[in-house]
Design an enzyme around this catalytic site. Sequence first.
Site, PDB file in Angstrom:
ATOM      1  CG  HIS A 154      47.732  17.357  92.807  1.00 34.83           C
ATOM      2  ND1 HIS A 154      48.621  17.002  91.744  1.00 34.83           N
ATOM      3  CD2 HIS A 154      48.125  18.294  93.719  1.00 34.83           C
ATOM      4  CE1 HIS A 154      49.692  17.720  92.426  1.00 34.83           C
ATOM      5  NE2 HIS A 154      49.508  18.390  93.410  1.00 34.83           N
ATOM      6  CG  HIS A 165      46.061  19.324  97.242  1.00 31.98           C
ATOM      7  ND1 HIS A 165      45.046  20.255  96.716  1.00 31.98           N
ATOM      8  CD2 HIS A 165      47.115  19.984  97.149  1.00 31.98           C
ATOM      9  CE1 HIS A 165      45.536  21.126  96.041  1.00 31.98           C
ATOM     10  NE2 HIS A 165      46.931  20.786  96.328  1.00 31.98           N
ATOM     11  CD  GLU A 200      51.808  46.256  84.959  1.00 30.65           C
ATOM     12  OE1 GLU A 200      52.217  47.438  84.746  1.00 30.65           O
ATOM     13  OE2 GLU A 200      51.053  45.867  85.601  1.00 30.65           O
ATOM     14  CG  HIS A 217      59.927  53.226  86.800  1.00 26.86           C
ATOM     15  ND1 HIS A 217      59.822  53.088  88.209  1.00 26.86           N
ATOM     16  CD2 HIS A 217      58.864  53.376  86.291  1.00 26.86           C
ATOM     17  CE1 HIS A 217      58.454  53.227  88.625  1.00 26.86           C
ATOM     18  NE2 HIS A 217      57.693  53.306  87.342  1.00 26.86           N
TER      19      HIS A 217
END
Length: 669
Positions: A31, A265, A414, A476
């Site tokens: 890149h 890129h 999280e 869950h």
Amino acid sequence: MSSKQSSLDELCVNTIRTLSIDAVQAAESGHPGMPMGMADAAYVLWTKFLKHDPSNPDWYNRDRFVLSAGHGSMLLYSLLHLTGYHLSLEELKNFRQWGSLTPGHPEYGLTPGVETTTGPLGQGFATGVGMAMAEKHLSAKFNTDNHQLTDHYTYGIVSDGDLMEGISQEAASLAGHLKLGKLIYLYDDNEISIDGSTDLAFTENVEKRFDAAQWHTIKVDGHDRQEVEQAIEKAQAETERPSLILCRTHIGFGSPNKQDSADSHGAPLGEEEVRKTKENLNWDPDAKFHIPDDALTHFRRAIEKGAEASEEWQDIFEQFREKNPHKAEAFTKAINRELPTDFEDILPTFEPDVKGMATRASSGKVLQSLTQKVPQMIGGSADLTGSNKTWIDDAGIFSASDYSGHNIHFGVREHAMGAALNGMALHKGVIPYGGTFLIFSDYCRPAIRIAALSHIPSVFVFTHDSIGLGEDGPTHQPIEHLASLRAMPNVLVLRPADANEVAWSWKAALNYKKGPSLIVLTRQNVPTFERKKENAAQNTTKGAYILSDSDKQQPDAILMGSGSEVYRAMEAKEKLAAKNVDARVVSMPSWELFREQDQAYQQKVLPKDVLARVSIEAAATQGWKEWVGTEGMTIGVDRFGASAPYEDIFREYGITSDRMAEETLKLLG
């Protein structure tokens, strides 16, 4: 600025650009666009602000630099070589080749000066937040008015891709809330991503977004080095907010045909375009990996400056130690991650109890004992503190008003929590842990993988580990999670069967250095087993051991499991005894630790001649054949859960001692 200095700066910046161009072209992959576009801003940061010592890359009080846009790795490799790190020009020429120190994306522990593994976008951004958190905590714990042992910045370069990833929003929100004023990021605002212009999918006002997250924002021309310098000075002066410097840049800067194009890129410019670009930059088009003497001399001043800074810090530390010997000893132990050797005296012992307690509850009790003797521990939960039992009593809250606190409220973040744990561990001086439900390990997974790849000893506390959480239902209830986490190299998965196994699981986790440790805990109560010398809970650190043995020299069958299902194996043993079958029960809290034991011990626990083996675990059965063998039986959950009282679910799914006994009898014929 004099014209002579300006000319030297331009020479240095173009040295960075052409090294990056040549390395990508030689590798025929990479890149080049980002290093070409951010060379000006990175040059200013590395030569005018970054406090580091190339001859001592691990010097404690260095500024941390995170290349969150890890695809632009040649920018970092060029800077590391030029400023004098132990990274030779030959390594740059071997970019992306087998065995080189210059892989496609930066890898911590491989290349000197690389602070963290980056590439998965957003991970570096959030990891840097963790580094800044550790800096704040340690400065609050140990600094005095006259001795600043911890006093550094965390800098980073972030990209459009980093900011598109959701983890960056979580981490930015947390950083702003915590007022991490020594966190300064340069945003490579080049308006180009792989697909093309960023306005295909990314039209938000980044400046306002970070303003709303309580960041200090500054817009600059990323190619105007004086503007960049002034912006960093303003960012350093802002102590109440982290800073985002929005650098408007041109990807592939200097390339006549590929500047401001997605073509620069993620692919080499091509030989012809390389020549044209070098000519455009007033560079010899035939020179490859050329470093002008004047540029190298200027860059290498970092060696002398770095040595002076680290020596000055060492003098400060010696003065500190003379006046505060006990505090200095604690500081040294913290940054060296020294742990006690007398865990037998530190860890609580739980008496046998048929009713027992949830392993998440016993974990909470163990944590209280541990933190009295391991004061480096700091952590919390993703808004589940009461459920995860991760609170440390009388240890304060880590906050913008008191960074010395040990309890962190990560909020419902999280993703950011996992990466921040990695950043804190990489910073050193703290032992971080974070908690959530096992089902939400999915949100922590990218950070767990980075920790595993980079050998980062982060600790994750995952509770509500199975269908045993009951009424919350299948959304869950983790099913495949244990198997998938066990499949990841360098990850230590610990699923203790009772309170005493929990205690020793914590010991194993704290001592594990190959990667992250995951302590997997129940919501529901489990019995606390009776312990004798032969089935001592210390055996947890061996990964598997004989919890209850046969009366025969060799058992008729082996019953094995982990976590909350081990007591069902104990019940099955009693049922089999009534039918004159003498079984052994093996608790297997950690497959990884058991694999590390020698063959003699493995054979002692699981003798090869005993083919009647049954495993039980309230999770996917994948992987258990390694232990039960081709003729053994696995009892588990290979479908999603259900919403009901957990006893009903276990019964309906056949996770019972009755079934275990029945399957054992079938194997015995």
